[in-house]
Design a protein around this motif. Structure first.
Motif, mmCIF file in Angstrom:
data_model
loop_
_atom_site.group_PDB
_atom_site.id
_atom_site.type_symbol
_atom_site.label_atom_id
_atom_site.label_comp_id
_atom_site.label_asym_id
_atom_site.label_seq_id
_atom_site.Cartn_x
_atom_site.Cartn_y
_atom_site.Cartn_z
ATOM 1 N N UNK A 246 30.567 26.975 -49.938
ATOM 2 C CA UNK A 246 30.267 26.536 -48.828
ATOM 3 C C UNK A 246 28.755 25.903 -48.680
ATOM 4 N N UNK A 247 27.888 26.663 -49.448
ATOM 5 C CA UNK A 247 26.747 26.443 -49.168
ATOM 6 C C UNK A 247 26.221 25.056 -49.671
ATOM 7 N N UNK A 248 26.417 24.430 -50.720
ATOM 8 C CA UNK A 248 26.061 23.166 -51.044
ATOM 9 C C UNK A 248 26.571 21.936 -50.229
ATOM 10 N N UNK A 249 27.646 22.081 -49.316
ATOM 11 C CA UNK A 249 28.326 21.049 -48.409
ATOM 12 C C UNK A 249 27.521 21.420 -47.073
ATOM 13 N N UNK A 250 27.024 22.749 -46.794
ATOM 14 C CA UNK A 250 26.029 23.069 -45.796
ATOM 15 C C UNK A 250 24.845 22.266 -45.936
ATOM 16 N N UNK A 251 24.043 22.344 -47.145
ATOM 17 C CA UNK A 251 23.024 21.901 -47.289
ATOM 18 C C UNK A 251 22.880 20.301 -47.157
ATOM 19 N N UNK A 252 23.899 19.728 -47.602
ATOM 20 C CA UNK A 252 24.113 18.497 -47.561
ATOM 21 C C UNK A 252 24.396 17.793 -46.234
ATOM 22 N N UNK A 253 25.180 18.608 -45.496
ATOM 23 C CA UNK A 253 25.104 18.193 -44.003
ATOM 24 C C UNK A 253 23.772 18.358 -43.043
ATOM 25 N N UNK A 254 23.208 19.448 -43.405
ATOM 26 C CA UNK A 254 21.815 19.634 -42.738
ATOM 27 C C UNK A 254 20.901 18.679 -43.137
ATOM 28 N N UNK A 255 20.913 18.278 -44.517
ATOM 29 C CA UNK A 255 20.044 17.262 -44.923
ATOM 30 C C UNK A 255 20.074 15.880 -44.167
ATOM 31 N N UNK A 256 21.712 15.599 -44.278
ATOM 32 C CA UNK A 256 21.920 14.267 -43.775
ATOM 33 C C UNK A 256 21.537 14.345 -42.335
ATOM 34 N N UNK A 257 21.716 15.336 -41.388
ATOM 35 C CA UNK A 257 21.459 15.171 -40.068
ATOM 36 C C UNK A 257 20.038 15.146 -40.016
ATOM 37 N N UNK A 258 19.266 15.806 -40.409
ATOM 38 C CA UNK A 258 17.654 15.825 -40.500
ATOM 39 C C UNK A 258 17.165 14.408 -40.682
ATOM 40 N N UNK A 259 17.832 13.791 -41.643
ATOM 41 C CA UNK A 259 17.411 12.252 -42.222
ATOM 42 C C UNK A 259 17.749 11.259 -40.926
ATOM 43 N N UNK A 260 19.131 11.625 -40.641
ATOM 44 C CA UNK A 260 19.407 10.574 -39.425
ATOM 45 C C UNK A 260 18.585 10.605 -38.181
ATOM 46 N N UNK A 261 18.137 11.873 -38.033
ATOM 47 C CA UNK A 261 17.195 12.258 -36.675
ATOM 48 C C UNK A 261 15.782 11.685 -37.047
#
Length: 67
Positions: free
Chosen positions: A10-25
């Motif tokens: 689950x950690x790679x998915x979590x990392x991708x979601x966090x990175x995408x959220x930060x980039x969008x913000x």
């Protein structure tokens, strides 16, 4: 053990979601600046100069030869 491996996967998915959220913000407030030509030129030149600055600093820190 099976539960442990499922949690690790689950950690790679979590990392991708966090990175995408930060980039969008970070990118969302910058996008309207590209609609006006003057600010678009300023933003593009700021991005290019930022990349040049970071590359020069990294080359100096790592002791790489610029020539």
């Amino acid at each position: 053990m099976k539960n442990f491996i499922q949690n690790l996967l689950r950690y790679p998915k979590f990392l991708a979601l966090i990175t995408g959220g930060v980039l969008s913000v970070v990118i969302a407030p910058i996008i309207p600046l590209f609609k006006k030509p003057l600010t678009a030129i300023a933003m593009i030149s700021a991005i290019i100069s930022g990349f040049i600055g970071v590359s020069l600093v990294l080359r100096a820190m790592l002791g790489l030869d610029i020539t």
